[in-house]
Enzyme design. Structure first.
Site, PDB file in Angstrom:
ATOM      1  CB  THR A 159     -24.308   4.987  -4.290  1.00  0.00           C
ATOM      2  OG1 THR A 159     -23.453   6.026  -3.827  1.00  0.00           O
ATOM      3  CG2 THR A 159     -23.679   4.273  -5.460  1.00  0.00           C
ATOM      4  NE  ARG A 191     -19.578   9.818  -2.908  1.00  0.00           N
ATOM      5  CZ  ARG A 191     -20.719   9.539  -2.283  1.00  0.00           C
ATOM      6  NH1 ARG A 191     -21.437  10.501  -1.751  1.00  0.00           N
ATOM      7  NH2 ARG A 191     -21.142   8.294  -2.209  1.00  0.00           N
ATOM      8  CE  LYS A 194     -20.565   7.008  -6.304  1.00  0.00           C
ATOM      9  NZ  LYS A 194     -20.637   6.157  -5.105  1.00  0.00           N
ATOM     10  CB  SER A 235     -22.911   5.401   3.674  1.00  0.00           C
ATOM     11  OG  SER A 235     -22.877   6.320   4.737  1.00  0.00           O
ATOM     12  CD  GLU A 286     -11.829  11.158  31.215  1.00  0.00           C
ATOM     13  OE1 GLU A 286     -11.621  10.255  32.053  1.00  0.00           O
ATOM     14  OE2 GLU A 286     -11.349  12.291  31.300  1.00  0.00           O
ATOM     15  CG  ASP A 325     -21.204   0.257  -3.990  1.00  0.00           C
ATOM     16  OD1 ASP A 325     -20.002   0.053  -4.253  1.00  0.00           O
ATOM     17  OD2 ASP A 325     -21.695   1.403  -3.935  1.00  0.00           O
ATOM     18  CG  HIS A 352     -10.895   5.976  -4.737  1.00  0.00           C
ATOM     19  ND1 HIS A 352     -11.822   6.954  -4.571  1.00  0.00           N
ATOM     20  CD2 HIS A 352     -10.630   5.957  -6.049  1.00  0.00           C
ATOM     21  CE1 HIS A 352     -12.106   7.500  -5.736  1.00  0.00           C
ATOM     22  NE2 HIS A 352     -11.394   6.916  -6.643  1.00  0.00           N
TER      23      HIS A 352
HETATM   24  C1  R5P Z   1     -18.009   4.934  -2.584  1.00  0.00           C
HETATM   25  O1  R5P Z   1     -17.681   5.211  -3.717  1.00  0.00           O
HETATM   26  C2  R5P Z   1     -18.522   3.591  -2.171  1.00  0.00           C
HETATM   27  O2  R5P Z   1     -18.096   2.585  -3.037  1.00  0.00           O
HETATM   28  C3  R5P Z   1     -20.033   3.567  -2.063  1.00  0.00           C
HETATM   29  O3  R5P Z   1     -20.597   3.648  -3.351  1.00  0.00           O
HETATM   30  C4  R5P Z   1     -20.514   4.693  -1.215  1.00  0.00           C
HETATM   31  O4  R5P Z   1     -19.766   4.805  -0.046  1.00  0.00           O
HETATM   32  C5  R5P Z   1     -21.977   4.516  -0.872  1.00  0.00           C
HETATM   33  O5  R5P Z   1     -22.380   5.606  -0.101  1.00  0.00           O
HETATM   34  P1  R5P Z   1     -23.881   6.069  -0.087  1.00  0.00           P
HETATM   35  O6  R5P Z   1     -24.722   4.874   0.304  1.00  0.00           O
HETATM   36  O7  R5P Z   1     -23.926   7.156   0.951  1.00  0.00           O
HETATM   37  O8  R5P Z   1     -24.202   6.582  -1.448  1.00  0.00           O
END
Ligand code: R5P
Length: 281
Positions: free
Chosen positions: A217, A181, A179, A213, A25, A209, A117
């Protein structure tokens, strides 16, 4: 970030006292009297984003209860924006629920480069007053000062909002790749036929970008650019989340990575505190 912004605005800064009880908590306490004050909570949503969310909701509701005049959320990075659609039957459209929580707790929200988006503005998501800020000018000045002869590449069509716009500001060439996904970790990046090897001769290749994450990408974009003979790459992102050894893997493909400081990390060399201070003024 909160301390930096307060200093720039010559306003009082106070850190919330937050800790976790052994059972998980959260405990949240204001350490200053906030009655009749405008309370600006800065939450960068990194680490455990779900704890961050509860923490900021607890803080906002408490601020109101303690008599704050207004409670503002500054989110240098705001999560859940990519979950804005029911992609498969039965799925939770998370951003709708998160936005409802924010609406009921806060009076205003500012977000830097939100990942919008399918919803094009923040007012489609939040009922409270909202503002979208962009770090593009900060990224453009960083490139001007530090990178010679840049050519800017966006890894997917959405990245136009950063790559295309920054290229326009610094007046250099740019390309936007395609791209697809397949999952949270799997993406495929392909070249737009117009991109030719000769375009890169003598240029510094800068991929831009909004978010890094997993890094997949940008890694996939780099792999495809390497086929054209390009060797070294700069990667610039607004939000450096860096999960699952993203950074190590980006370095393995010869990428030099820089981000803004919306999320603290050791590569956050582009400061956006001025941007926030100017908006709060
Ligand atoms: C999604 O379309 C965002 O613009 C980034 O391209 C995305 O979040 C990057 O994520 P990651 O590094 O996991 O590919």
């Amino acid at each position: 970030m909160a301390a930096k912004v307060a200093k720039k605005l010559k306003k009082k800064y106070s850190q919330l006292r937050v800790y976790k009880f052994p059972d998980g908590e959260l405990y949240v306490r204001f350490m200053k009297n906030i009655r009749d004050k405008v309370v600006v909570l800065v939450q960068s949503f990194y680490g455990d984003i779900n704890d961050c969310l509860i923490e900021v909701i607890f803080a906002a509701e408490t601020a109101k209860e303690l008599g704050a005049e207004k409670v503002v959320l500054v989110a240098p990075y705001f999560p859940y924006l990519r979950q804005d659609k029911r992609f498969n039957p039965g799925e939770c459209v998370s951003i709708k629920i998160v936005a409802e929580l924010i609406d009921s707790a806060f009076n205003e929200i500012f977000i830097i480069d939100p990942h919008l988006h399918r919803q094009t503005t923040l007012s489609h998501l939040f009922k409270i007053k909202s503002a979208k800020l962009t770090a593009n000018s900060c990224i453009a000045s960083y490139i001007r000062k530090n990178i010679k002869n840049p050519i800017i590449i966006g890894p997917d069509w959405e990245s136009y909002k950063w790559a295309g716009k920054v290229a326009h500001v610094i007046n250099c060439g740019s390309y936007i790749l395609k791209k697809k996904r397949y999952s949270g970790r799997k993406v495929k990046v392909t070249l737009n036929e117009k991109v030719k090897k000769t375009e890169f001769d003598g240029k510094s290749i800068v991929l831009i970008d909004d978010i890094i994450s997993t890094g997949n990408t940008l890694i996939e974009a780099i792999k495809i650019l390497k086929k054209l003979g390009a060797e070294r790459f700069y990667c610039i992102a607004v939000h450096g989340i860096f999960v699952e050894s993203a950074l190590k893997r980006l370095r393995e493909v010869n990428a030099e990575v820089v981000t803004t400081n919306t999320i603290p990390n050791k590569l956050a060399r582009i400061d956006v505190s001025e941007l926030i201070a100017n908006e709060i003024k």
